[in-house]
Design a protein around this motif. Sequence first.
Motif, PDB file in Angstrom:
ATOM      1  N   VAL A   1     -14.027 -21.058  50.345  1.00  0.00           N
ATOM      2  CA  VAL A   1     -13.248 -22.146  50.940  1.00  0.00           C
ATOM      3  C   VAL A   1     -11.964 -22.403  50.155  1.00  0.00           C
ATOM      4  CG1 VAL A   1     -13.281 -24.618  51.483  1.00  0.00           C
ATOM      5  CG2 VAL A   1     -15.286 -23.230  51.946  1.00  0.00           C
ATOM      6  N   THR A   2     -12.016 -22.376  48.849  1.00  0.00           N
ATOM      7  CA  THR A   2     -10.831 -22.612  48.021  1.00  0.00           C
ATOM      8  C   THR A   2      -9.754 -21.567  48.297  1.00  0.00           C
ATOM      9  OG1 THR A   2     -12.210 -23.600  46.290  1.00  0.00           O
ATOM     10  CG2 THR A   2     -10.001 -22.889  45.661  1.00  0.00           C
TER      11      THR A   2
ATOM     12  N   ARG B   1      -8.209 -22.197  51.671  1.00  0.00           N
ATOM     13  CA  ARG B   1      -7.253 -23.314  51.615  1.00  0.00           C
ATOM     14  C   ARG B   1      -5.935 -22.863  51.020  1.00  0.00           C
ATOM     15  NH1 ARG B   1     -11.388 -27.288  49.751  1.00  0.00           N
ATOM     16  NH2 ARG B   1     -12.062 -28.272  51.672  1.00  0.00           N
ATOM     17  N   GLN B   2      -5.989 -22.080  49.959  1.00  0.00           N
ATOM     18  CA  GLN B   2      -4.772 -21.556  49.342  1.00  0.00           C
ATOM     19  C   GLN B   2      -4.013 -20.669  50.327  1.00  0.00           C
ATOM     20  OE1 GLN B   2      -6.440 -19.628  45.914  1.00  0.00           O
ATOM     21  NE2 GLN B   2      -6.302 -21.465  44.627  1.00  0.00           N
TER      22      GLN B   2
ATOM     23  N   ASP C   1      -2.314 -22.882  52.819  1.00  0.00           N
ATOM     24  CA  ASP C   1      -1.129 -23.511  52.234  1.00  0.00           C
ATOM     25  C   ASP C   1       0.047 -22.544  52.204  1.00  0.00           C
ATOM     26  OD1 ASP C   1      -2.528 -25.869  51.869  1.00  0.00           O
ATOM     27  OD2 ASP C   1      -2.947 -25.494  49.741  1.00  0.00           O
TER      28      ASP C   1
END
Length: 149
Positions: A81-82, A85-86, A89
């Motif tokens: 998930v991280t 998200r990156q 972005d």
Amino acid sequence: MNNFKFLVLTASVLFFVNGYSQADCILGVGVTSDSIISDIFQLNEMQHEKLESLSAEVKYRNNVLSNELENVKSRHPQSNVTELRQLADKYKVVMDSMARVQEMTDKKMLALFNPKQYELYQSLCKEAYRSPYIVAPTMNTDSIVDENR
């Protein structure tokens, strides 16, 4: 109690303004066919040449940004998930750049419109429930003829 009423009223106004804001009314240089824009706004020769130039420029810039999107997507890890998200972005940054290029290009073209052409643009935006870009049209008067003469 009065503070609470004021807070509720303020929050309601802010919600109404944010909830009903209109999207920008893009002209679509580089996206919409040059001939369609030229026909609708009855562009003169100088305006048509500038439209073709700006259209080529926005297509080139968007192509570069599209390649950048592909690179971000193919090279960025996407296993948790991280990382997703990156990736999102980074993707958003490039998409925002594309939107800025479109806005800048459309404003350049709109600045070449005479007052009647700009008025037509504003009218079309109003019909589409969009917010027109605010620019100062030039004083060319040889494109759209005043029918009341």
